[in-house]
Design a protein around this motif. Sequence first.
Motif, PDB file in Angstrom:
ATOM      1  N   UNK A 264       0.918 -11.506  27.952  1.00 28.20           N
ATOM      2  CA  UNK A 264       0.869 -11.678  29.446  1.00 28.20           C
ATOM      3  C   UNK A 264       0.165 -12.477  29.999  1.00 28.20           C
ATOM      4  N   UNK A 265      -0.750 -13.086  29.034  1.00 31.63           N
ATOM      5  CA  UNK A 265      -1.737 -14.201  29.554  1.00 31.63           C
ATOM      6  C   UNK A 265      -0.979 -15.422  29.237  1.00 31.63           C
ATOM      7  N   UNK A 266       0.065 -15.603  28.379  1.00 32.44           N
ATOM      8  CA  UNK A 266       0.513 -17.051  28.025  1.00 32.44           C
ATOM      9  C   UNK A 266       1.546 -17.478  29.082  1.00 32.44           C
ATOM     10  N   UNK A 267       1.228 -18.602  29.405  1.00 33.04           N
ATOM     11  CA  UNK A 267       2.141 -19.222  30.362  1.00 33.04           C
ATOM     12  C   UNK A 267       3.363 -20.122  29.883  1.00 33.04           C
ATOM     13  N   UNK A 268       2.916 -20.282  28.605  1.00 35.86           N
ATOM     14  CA  UNK A 268       4.143 -21.489  27.981  1.00 35.86           C
ATOM     15  C   UNK A 268       3.696 -21.629  26.458  1.00 35.86           C
ATOM     16  N   UNK A 269       4.652 -21.595  25.599  1.00 34.07           N
ATOM     17  CA  UNK A 269       4.369 -21.877  24.152  1.00 34.07           C
ATOM     18  C   UNK A 269       5.213 -23.071  23.857  1.00 34.07           C
ATOM     19  N   UNK A 270       5.015 -23.471  22.705  1.00 39.32           N
ATOM     20  CA  UNK A 270       5.989 -24.645  21.956  1.00 39.32           C
ATOM     21  C   UNK A 270       5.733 -24.274  20.429  1.00 39.32           C
ATOM     22  N   UNK A 271       6.610 -25.119  19.506  1.00 36.90           N
ATOM     23  CA  UNK A 271       6.576 -25.133  18.456  1.00 36.90           C
ATOM     24  C   UNK A 271       6.234 -26.312  17.804  1.00 36.90           C
ATOM     25  N   UNK A 272       5.170 -26.404  16.900  1.00 35.81           N
ATOM     26  CA  UNK A 272       4.642 -27.639  16.270  1.00 35.81           C
ATOM     27  C   UNK A 272       5.112 -27.669  14.951  1.00 35.81           C
ATOM     28  N   UNK A 273       5.818 -26.952  14.141  1.00 36.47           N
ATOM     29  CA  UNK A 273       6.124 -26.874  12.867  1.00 36.47           C
ATOM     30  C   UNK A 273       6.274 -25.355  12.198  1.00 36.47           C
ATOM     31  N   UNK A 274       7.497 -25.198  11.410  1.00 35.82           N
ATOM     32  CA  UNK A 274       7.388 -24.137  10.898  1.00 35.82           C
ATOM     33  C   UNK A 274       7.006 -24.212   9.294  1.00 35.82           C
ATOM     34  N   UNK A 275       7.520 -22.916   8.523  1.00 39.38           N
ATOM     35  CA  UNK A 275       7.194 -23.071   7.242  1.00 39.38           C
ATOM     36  C   UNK A 275       7.386 -24.213   6.340  1.00 39.38           C
ATOM     37  N   UNK A 276       8.533 -24.949   6.811  1.00 40.01           N
ATOM     38  CA  UNK A 276       8.803 -26.340   6.016  1.00 40.01           C
ATOM     39  C   UNK A 276       8.024 -27.429   6.251  1.00 40.01           C
ATOM     40  N   UNK A 277       7.212 -27.279   7.321  1.00 42.13           N
ATOM     41  CA  UNK A 277       6.226 -28.563   7.652  1.00 42.13           C
ATOM     42  C   UNK A 277       4.820 -28.211   7.751  1.00 42.13           C
ATOM     43  N   UNK A 278       4.443 -27.083   7.842  1.00 40.62           N
ATOM     44  CA  UNK A 278       3.042 -26.591   7.861  1.00 40.62           C
ATOM     45  C   UNK A 278       2.613 -25.685   6.923  1.00 40.62           C
ATOM     46  N   UNK A 279       1.354 -25.789   6.278  1.00 40.98           N
ATOM     47  CA  UNK A 279       1.049 -24.821   5.255  1.00 40.98           C
ATOM     48  C   UNK A 279      -0.539 -24.650   5.471  1.00 40.98           C
ATOM     49  N   UNK A 280      -1.442 -24.020   4.744  1.00 35.25           N
ATOM     50  CA  UNK A 280      -2.906 -24.115   4.753  1.00 35.25           C
ATOM     51  C   UNK A 280      -3.413 -23.806   3.433  1.00 35.25           C
ATOM     52  N   UNK A 281      -4.491 -23.956   3.145  1.00 34.16           N
ATOM     53  CA  UNK A 281      -5.505 -23.703   2.022  1.00 34.16           C
ATOM     54  C   UNK A 281      -6.879 -23.213   2.516  1.00 34.16           C
ATOM     55  N   UNK A 282      -7.615 -22.498   1.640  1.00 32.10           N
ATOM     56  CA  UNK A 282      -9.058 -22.331   1.902  1.00 32.10           C
ATOM     57  C   UNK A 282      -9.714 -23.334   1.321  1.00 32.10           C
ATOM     58  N   UNK A 283     -10.181 -24.163   2.131  1.00 30.66           N
ATOM     59  CA  UNK A 283     -10.948 -25.700   1.530  1.00 30.66           C
ATOM     60  C   UNK A 283     -12.090 -25.478   0.673  1.00 30.66           C
ATOM     61  N   UNK A 284     -12.827 -24.549   0.956  1.00 31.81           N
ATOM     62  CA  UNK A 284     -13.909 -24.173  -0.021  1.00 31.81           C
ATOM     63  C   UNK A 284     -13.592 -23.940  -1.558  1.00 31.81           C
ATOM     64  N   UNK A 285     -12.723 -23.112  -1.500  1.00 30.77           N
ATOM     65  CA  UNK A 285     -12.047 -22.502  -2.883  1.00 30.77           C
ATOM     66  C   UNK A 285     -11.152 -23.575  -3.476  1.00 30.77           C
ATOM     67  N   UNK A 286     -10.435 -24.482  -2.777  1.00 29.44           N
ATOM     68  CA  UNK A 286      -9.692 -25.317  -3.245  1.00 29.44           C
ATOM     69  C   UNK A 286     -10.430 -26.515  -3.875  1.00 29.44           C
ATOM     70  N   UNK A 287     -11.705 -27.148  -2.971  1.00 26.29           N
ATOM     71  CA  UNK A 287     -12.481 -28.062  -3.681  1.00 26.29           C
ATOM     72  C   UNK A 287     -13.208 -27.431  -4.936  1.00 26.29           C
ATOM     73  N   UNK A 288     -13.656 -26.167  -5.014  1.00 28.21           N
ATOM     74  CA  UNK A 288     -14.258 -25.828  -6.180  1.00 28.21           C
ATOM     75  C   UNK A 288     -13.323 -25.561  -7.402  1.00 28.21           C
ATOM     76  N   UNK A 289     -12.001 -24.967  -7.105  1.00 28.67           N
ATOM     77  CA  UNK A 289     -11.103 -24.990  -8.059  1.00 28.67           C
ATOM     78  C   UNK A 289     -10.612 -26.426  -8.837  1.00 28.67           C
ATOM     79  N   UNK A 290     -10.513 -27.474  -8.260  1.00 28.58           N
ATOM     80  CA  UNK A 290     -10.128 -28.542  -8.613  1.00 28.58           C
ATOM     81  C   UNK A 290     -11.237 -29.421  -9.284  1.00 28.58           C
ATOM     82  N   UNK A 291     -12.414 -29.062  -8.706  1.00 27.23           N
ATOM     83  CA  UNK A 291     -13.660 -29.720  -9.696  1.00 27.23           C
ATOM     84  C   UNK A 291     -13.949 -28.922 -10.767  1.00 27.23           C
ATOM     85  N   UNK A 292     -13.673 -27.667 -10.831  1.00 26.29           N
ATOM     86  CA  UNK A 292     -13.709 -26.984 -12.185  1.00 26.29           C
ATOM     87  C   UNK A 292     -12.549 -27.694 -13.180  1.00 26.29           C
TER      88      UNK A 292
END
Length: 535
Positions: A264-292
């Motif tokens: 009820x607080x939202x006036x408008x919304x728009x899509x910036x990307x679905x699962x085909x174009x956006x993702x996420x990682x946990x940066x701290x874990x990602x950095x440490x794992x690749x270093x290991x």
Amino acid sequence: MATDFIDKLTFLSHPSGKSQGKHHIVIVGAGIIGVCTAYYLTRHPDFHPDTHHITILESKRVAGGASGKAGGLLASWAFPQQIVPLSFRLHQELSDEYDGGNVWDYRRLTTVSLEADVEDLCGAECSKRDGESCSCVSSCSSSSSSSSSCKSSSSQTSGLKVPVPKKKRNNDILSGCEAEDEDSGRSSSFFHSDSNLNSLSMGPRDRDPADQIDFNDANDFQPQSREITGDLAADDMRNNNASIDEAKGPSVPLPGDLNWIKKHLVNDWSSLGGTDSTAQVHPYKFTHFLLSKAMESNAVDLILGKVDQIQYNDSGACCGISYTPTAETEFASTATTQRSVNIDDSSHVVLAMGPWTSKILPDCPISGLRAHSITIKPSTGTVSPYAIFTELKIDKNQYFSPEMYARKDEVYVCGEGDTLVDLPETSDAVEVVREKCDELYHYVSKLSKNLSSGHILKRQACYLPVLNVPTSSGPLIGETNVDGLYVASGHSCWGINNAPATGKVMAELLLEGEAKSADISALDPGLYFDASILE
């Protein structure tokens, strides 16, 4: 999965001596860029532990800056497009190879922007929680500098230009990439999707309807449009706040599974990307794992030390560095004055120091933009996987634009940047303004009962490396005009996104003499500064 790889990292205070007689590459900075460079070097077919050695120098701790405190959003519509497609693909390949979904929380998600009005809630919904007063945050948060107004001085502004994808307003795609409020001329702007951070004050921004935002090469970015399905009644049934929505009146039909936002607080919304174009990682874990994984090659030394200066040979080429150890040992502690150590047998030196690069190369046009963030444990434990860019109206002509990234077990929230405090000497000395963190929680909690009933896990701040060149959005990747000296920095808010591609092309440059996976000619450091200039 347990993150035991973080605890197993071993640190040195002095070189191990394994580099003697080998092709020695020194990387300054154990953030995500330096770590990815080391990782892809050890995976390159021309790299052999018996003939090559890598030394990574880090002043305090691995991922101690933005690499450990960033949100971890990945997007195929990020910038610059020279490396984004490669990097987005590499993120998926790394996850497939090492079970990134369990190890560093890699997952695809949906990204939306929304405009909401919380003006009437400022003060109206304040209550005491956990014995503390939840009073409204003023328009200008207090800061250590005791600024008397929200107006930004010239020293507080930054030319951070971030192209955005074309926005979808409900079911209609707007022409161009800038979505304006037709009534006010106001443009949506977010930390990852604002083309120009015109105001970098400590508090919410005063918006001038006449302000013009110059988007940078945004016509190439066209993420998937999200179709709205289901009727309003069915959508309200899915929402945790359905009864409130019905009492307030009609709500904008947000996606059905985005059930942790008060619609009820939202006036408008728009899509910036679905699962085909956006993702996420946990940066701290990602950095440490690749270093290991890089260190498993037995060809990588990880040294704790603060770089003092670059070493040059008689012909003016870079041949190494000098540094002051910062690791605590049985013989010395950080409180003890330690002698500088020289590494002068390197074939290549790579500065992957983020905003600290310009402290070593004074002509390098990279500065630091401080960003505060918090992590919140939702009352429900988890929420649906969305990255949400918000535009919150908090007062007449005043807006606040936090970003929210739902992780597997928490919600990450970041705010707008500021340059109120100079870049400190090391990442562990970054000043965190508690009021600014509390301001983030104050406003995002108004959008979600899951967050308002949850609790803050971390309050933190970091500096993003911003390239101060009007004609380029950065980063700088490649060899400088000094032989043997390379730079990989200036990634702005897309460092996590672009780290794998940066590491891969840097490995190619260092071992083959040219980047083959991507055309990075426009990112050449030699185009933008003179690395031979010393203070």
